[in-house]
Scaffold this motif. Structure first.
Motif, PDB file in Angstrom:
ATOM      1  N   MET A  66     -34.071  22.753-130.244  1.00  0.00           N
ATOM      2  CA  MET A  66     -32.921  23.475-129.689  1.00  0.00           C
ATOM      3  C   MET A  66     -31.839  22.454-129.349  1.00  0.00           C
ATOM      4  O   MET A  66     -32.121  21.464-128.670  1.00  0.00           O
ATOM      5  N   LYS A  67     -30.634  22.659-129.819  1.00  0.00           N
ATOM      6  CA  LYS A  67     -29.517  21.782-129.479  1.00  0.00           C
ATOM      7  C   LYS A  67     -28.798  22.420-128.287  1.00  0.00           C
ATOM      8  O   LYS A  67     -28.221  23.501-128.402  1.00  0.00           O
ATOM      9  N   ILE A  68     -28.854  21.749-127.134  1.00  0.00           N
ATOM     10  CA  ILE A  68     -28.269  22.257-125.898  1.00  0.00           C
ATOM     11  C   ILE A  68     -27.030  21.422-125.579  1.00  0.00           C
ATOM     12  O   ILE A  68     -27.117  20.194-125.509  1.00  0.00           O
ATOM     13  N   THR A  69     -25.890  22.079-125.371  1.00  0.00           N
ATOM     14  CA  THR A  69     -24.632  21.403-125.080  1.00  0.00           C
ATOM     15  C   THR A  69     -24.069  21.918-123.762  1.00  0.00           C
ATOM     16  O   THR A  69     -23.983  23.129-123.562  1.00  0.00           O
ATOM     17  N   LEU A  70     -23.698  20.980-122.885  1.00  0.00           N
ATOM     18  CA  LEU A  70     -22.965  21.344-121.661  1.00  0.00           C
ATOM     19  C   LEU A  70     -21.489  21.295-122.014  1.00  0.00           C
ATOM     20  O   LEU A  70     -20.903  20.232-122.170  1.00  0.00           O
ATOM     21  N   ASN A  71     -20.876  22.468-122.186  1.00  0.00           N
ATOM     22  CA  ASN A  71     -19.483  22.572-122.609  1.00  0.00           C
ATOM     23  C   ASN A  71     -18.513  22.312-121.464  1.00  0.00           C
ATOM     24  O   ASN A  71     -17.468  21.701-121.672  1.00  0.00           O
ATOM     25  N   GLU A  72     -18.858  22.812-120.268  1.00  0.00           N
ATOM     26  CA  GLU A  72     -17.927  22.746-119.145  1.00  0.00           C
ATOM     27  C   GLU A  72     -18.693  22.911-117.837  1.00  0.00           C
ATOM     28  O   GLU A  72     -19.725  23.571-117.781  1.00  0.00           O
ATOM     29  N   ALA A  73     -18.154  22.318-116.777  1.00  0.00           N
ATOM     30  CA  ALA A  73     -18.626  22.549-115.404  1.00  0.00           C
ATOM     31  C   ALA A  73     -17.366  22.731-114.563  1.00  0.00           C
ATOM     32  O   ALA A  73     -16.440  21.920-114.642  1.00  0.00           O
ATOM     33  N   ARG A  74     -17.329  23.803-113.780  1.00  0.00           N
ATOM     34  CA  ARG A  74     -16.109  24.097-113.028  1.00  0.00           C
ATOM     35  C   ARG A  74     -16.423  24.710-111.668  1.00  0.00           C
ATOM     36  O   ARG A  74     -17.499  25.268-111.458  1.00  0.00           O
ATOM     37  N   ILE A  75     -15.454  24.607-110.776  1.00  0.00           N
ATOM     38  CA  ILE A  75     -15.525  25.301-109.501  1.00  0.00           C
ATOM     39  C   ILE A  75     -15.051  26.719-109.755  1.00  0.00           C
ATOM     40  O   ILE A  75     -13.989  26.934-110.332  1.00  0.00           O
ATOM     41  N   GLU A  76     -15.850  27.688-109.371  1.00  0.00           N
ATOM     42  CA  GLU A  76     -15.544  29.098-109.628  1.00  0.00           C
ATOM     43  C   GLU A  76     -15.273  29.799-108.300  1.00  0.00           C
ATOM     44  O   GLU A  76     -16.119  29.772-107.407  1.00  0.00           O
ATOM     45  N   PRO A  77     -14.097  30.435-108.144  1.00  0.00           N
ATOM     46  CA  PRO A  77     -13.802  31.104-106.873  1.00  0.00           C
ATOM     47  C   PRO A  77     -14.635  32.368-106.653  1.00  0.00           C
ATOM     48  O   PRO A  77     -14.824  32.792-105.512  1.00  0.00           O
ATOM     49  N   GLY A  78     -15.151  32.979-107.721  1.00  0.00           N
ATOM     50  CA  GLY A  78     -15.903  34.218-107.567  1.00  0.00           C
ATOM     51  C   GLY A  78     -14.966  35.404-107.461  1.00  0.00           C
ATOM     52  O   GLY A  78     -13.767  35.301-107.694  1.00  0.00           O
ATOM     53  N   GLY A  79     -15.511  36.530-107.060  1.00  0.00           N
ATOM     54  CA  GLY A  79     -14.722  37.750-106.966  1.00  0.00           C
ATOM     55  C   GLY A  79     -14.495  38.178-105.532  1.00  0.00           C
ATOM     56  O   GLY A  79     -14.807  37.457-104.580  1.00  0.00           O
ATOM     57  N   GLU A  80     -13.976  39.377-105.394  1.00  0.00           N
ATOM     58  CA  GLU A  80     -13.641  39.940-104.086  1.00  0.00           C
ATOM     59  C   GLU A  80     -14.854  40.015-103.158  1.00  0.00           C
ATOM     60  O   GLU A  80     -14.747  39.820-101.948  1.00  0.00           O
ATOM     61  N   PHE A  81     -16.009  40.275-103.716  1.00  0.00           N
ATOM     62  CA  PHE A  81     -17.219  40.443-102.904  1.00  0.00           C
ATOM     63  C   PHE A  81     -18.131  39.214-102.912  1.00  0.00           C
ATOM     64  O   PHE A  81     -19.241  39.261-102.402  1.00  0.00           O
ATOM     65  N   ASP A  82     -17.657  38.138-103.516  1.00  0.00           N
ATOM     66  CA  ASP A  82     -18.449  36.913-103.613  1.00  0.00           C
ATOM     67  C   ASP A  82     -18.003  35.918-102.549  1.00  0.00           C
ATOM     68  O   ASP A  82     -16.859  35.483-102.543  1.00  0.00           O
ATOM     69  N   GLU A  83     -18.912  35.571-101.677  1.00  0.00           N
ATOM     70  CA  GLU A  83     -18.648  34.573-100.633  1.00  0.00           C
ATOM     71  C   GLU A  83     -19.795  33.570-100.667  1.00  0.00           C
ATOM     72  O   GLU A  83     -20.953  33.944-100.496  1.00  0.00           O
TER      73      GLU A  83
END
Length: 183
Positions: A66-83
């Motif tokens: 299996m060829k596994i690639t990490l394309n991106e890592a980012r800070i995600e703000p989430g949604g209205e109900f995500d804290e």
């Protein structure tokens, strides 16, 4: 009766340990010239300890076909109900390419773990918004799976994304400095 239970337990543990095997882990090259050198060294590898690869964002690794690639890592703000319960959400975007002749299963819970600079381990979380697709499912022979995995993490100077198979030894580790997280 106690001897029978002890003997049964010992037999079960022995069978489980024999069933575990070592995964073949190697950094994937664009032209894949590593295949020739791995065939030459395959006899020597059986005597070595399981290989651990340390990689960066954008790098790919061959993990048991299996060829596994990490394309991106980012800070995600989430949604209205995500804290976040910790300090922030981090989402990683991965691609799995199946170079085997059999279907393979990718599981964000079984295969993926994120650790911070202090060694604390974080498992996946659920976000109601901001994630394009989950990195979970079956990958047919010759097929691809691309998805994202969110984590609820404490702020840290760096993180490590660990990919492994719980039934085999060997691990791929991507180093993710906090300043390389996109927003």
């Amino acid at each position: 009766m106690k001897k029978f239970i002890l003997l049964s337990f010992t037999l079960l543990i022995s069978i489980m340990l024999v069933a575990c095997e070592e995964a073949e882990v190697k950094k994937a090259d664009a032209d894949d010239k590593t295949e020739e050198s791995s065939k030459e060294n395959s006899k020597d590898k059986s005597k070595e300890k399981p290989e651990t690869q340390e990689l960066a964002i954008g790098d790919a690794v061959e993990f048991d076909g299996m060829k596994i690639t990490l394309n991106e890592a980012r800070i995600e703000p989430g949604g209205e109900f995500d804290e976040p319960q910790e300090d922030q959400f981090i989402a990683v975007n991965l691609t799995a390419e199946n170079n085997t002749e059999d279907e393979q299963v990718m599981s964000s819970i079984m295969n993926i773990e994120l650790k911070d600079a202090d060694g604390y381990s974080y498992s996946t979380t659920i976000l109601t918004e901001g994630i394009k697709a989950q990195f979970d499912g079956t990958v047919e022979a010759g097929g691809k799976l691309r998805g994202e995995i969110p984590f609820d993490v404490a702020k840290s100077d760096s993180y490590e994304l660990h990919f492994s198979d719980p039934f085999k030894s060997g691990k791929a580790i991507w180093k993710i400095p906090a300043d390389k997280l996109s927003k």
